[in-house]
Design a protein around this motif. Structure first.
Motif, PDB file in Angstrom:
ATOM      1  N   SER A   1     -20.052  17.202 -42.391  1.00  0.00           N
ATOM      2  CA  SER A   1     -20.262  16.420 -43.613  1.00  0.00           C
ATOM      3  C   SER A   1     -18.934  15.917 -44.160  1.00  0.00           C
ATOM      4  CB  SER A   1     -20.983  17.266 -44.673  1.00  0.00           C
ATOM      5  OG  SER A   1     -20.263  18.456 -44.950  1.00  0.00           O
TER       6      SER A   1
ATOM      7  N   LEU B   1     -23.048  12.041 -43.220  1.00  0.00           N
ATOM      8  CA  LEU B   1     -23.264  13.030 -42.174  1.00  0.00           C
ATOM      9  C   LEU B   1     -22.708  12.438 -40.880  1.00  0.00           C
ATOM     10  CD1 LEU B   1     -24.566  15.721 -41.188  1.00  0.00           C
ATOM     11  CD2 LEU B   1     -26.652  14.403 -40.756  1.00  0.00           C
TER      12      LEU B   1
ATOM     13  N   PRO C   1     -23.125  15.551 -49.828  1.00  0.00           N
ATOM     14  CA  PRO C   1     -23.592  16.381 -48.717  1.00  0.00           C
ATOM     15  C   PRO C   1     -22.626  17.531 -48.500  1.00  0.00           C
ATOM     16  CG  PRO C   1     -22.525  14.423 -47.872  1.00  0.00           C
ATOM     17  CD  PRO C   1     -22.597  14.258 -49.364  1.00  0.00           C
TER      18      PRO C   1
END
Length: 402
Positions: free
Chosen positions: A194, A218, A238
């Motif tokens: 991430s 991602l 994330p």
């Protein structure tokens, strides 16, 4: 107009003027002229699990290595079962050899006296970009290589003997990796990780939390082509990343929204992403149990009405952040007023199985990651100066209640 109404009106106008110009530079977002508060689509309250741990079982945890490790975000064990290894606030990765901690690896080639020991984990923030800040740690089970997600130096790798880690990825599709956070490695050596934001670095993580910045990604690093590709973009903070036990999908955390998402790697759905679970709080990292393929999620804090409201109403959030209140106190309000620890266990299908808590923060005040090893949960935190260990054999089977 009555005197009282006049006074109230004048007070509101003066407060608005103060917040507008921030003359003493006291606001949380001073120094961030491009700050934008984005809407965070947190789920409706009736969709949020209300499971609790009435026994506060995490208070039974053992505190290990007190004052020997500062801010151990991630805890890992090598393919031979040795460890733990921990990335700490001064930029080192440490190894517990059974009797003492030794230096194993560093991520920055620019280390100096600025990286020397300091009173607490927060003391290192202003120099993290120099000293490095290793966050996610994962071993390649075949080679014994340790992969490191460093918040400032991107994705790196170091061999079984340790030393200065080698950079593998510092950009993806021409955009710099500004906040590498967590990772996992599959059987072919592909690394999934991430990038929490392309705008904010970790030393400004509070502003990232407050903004709801949607620039997170991602990523996937291919060891054959040595290229890094984007699997998913436009994500709000994330964080944790973990592969399913069978390798068909991965799960990653979305902090502000408070959910897990599943990205399929194999099968008919390969390349697609879907909701996996709505969480009772805001997650940090997630790890897969090698025993049964379940997922352990470190919950940074439980949801609360204040965070829910300001998440959905970014203009209100922006106005509050303009008040002369230090960032730390804004942050404490956002997490419910006090540090508290919570971990949740989910099945491979996304069903909530168990919740463990220290709701009062008496023993375990915060958890960044929870790793299951030899029947115990090893819990690290960027905020604490120890590693907490919880014996799963002590967990009551009915510890998840509504």
């Amino acid at each position: 107009m009555s005197p009282l109404v006049s006074i109230l009106t004048a007070s509101v106008l003066l407060l608005a003027l103060y917040c507008g110009i921030d003359p003493f530079h006291h606001s949380t977002i001073y120094g961030f002229p491009d700050f934008v508060a984005h809407r965070v689509d947190v789920p409706d309250w009736d969709l949020v699990p209300d499971a609790k741990d009435p026994e506060n079982l995490l208070q039974n945890s053992e505190i290990k290595f007190l004052n020997q490790v500062q801010g151990p975000e991630s805890v890992a064990f090598d393919p031979l079962g040795r460890g733990p290894y921990a990335g700490v606030a001064d930029g080192r990765v440490l190894f517990w050899d059974g009797t003492s901690w030794t230096d194993f690896a560093v991520t920055s080639p620019n280390r100096s006296e600025l990286c020397d020991l300091k009173p607490n984990p927060r003391s290192y923030l202003k120099n993290e970009h120099i000293c490095g800040r290793p966050l996610g740690l994962r071993f390649d089970k075949k080679t014994g290589d340790l992969y490191i997600a460093d918040a400032y130096f991107g994705l790196l790798k170091v061999g079984p003997e340790g030393g200065l880690a080698t950079p593998l990825a510092t950009e993806a599709e021409g955009i710099p990796i500004r906040f590498a956070n967590d990772l996992d490695v599959d059987d072919e050596g592909n690394v999934y990780f991430s990038d929490s934001s392309t705008k904010y670095q970790r030393r400004n993580f509070m502003q990232l939390v407050f903004s709801g910045d949607p620039s997170g990604r991602l990523l996937k690093y291919d060891p054959v082509t040595k290229e890094t590709s984007v699997l998913e973009r436009n994500i709000q903070f994330p964080n944790g990343v973990t592969l399913s036990k069978d390798g068909t999908f991965l799960v990653f955390c979305e902090g502000p929204i408070g959910r897990l998402r599943r990205h399929w790697l194999k099968g008919e759905k390969a390349g697609t992403t879907e909701l996996f679970a709505i969480l009772p709080g805001h997650p940090d990292n997630v790890r897969t149990s090698s025993k049964d393929g379940s997922f352990w999620v470190a919950i940074h804090c439980r949801r609360n009405l204040y965070a829910f409201t300001v998440s959905r109403y970014p203009l209100l959030r922006h106005l509050i952040l303009k008040l002369p209140i230090p960032a730390f106190y804004q942050y404490k309000t956002f997490i419910g007023g006090r540090f508290h620890a919570m971990v949740a266990k989910y099945s491979p299908e996304g069903e909530l199985l168990q919740v463990l808590e220290d709701l009062d923060g008496k023993v375990v005040r915060a958890v960044s990651e929870v790793d299951e090893h030899d029947g115990k949960l090893w819990m690290g935190s960027v905020l604490m100066n120890f590693i907490a260990v919880y014996d799963l054999a002590a967990a009551a089977p009915t510890s998840t209640t509504s």
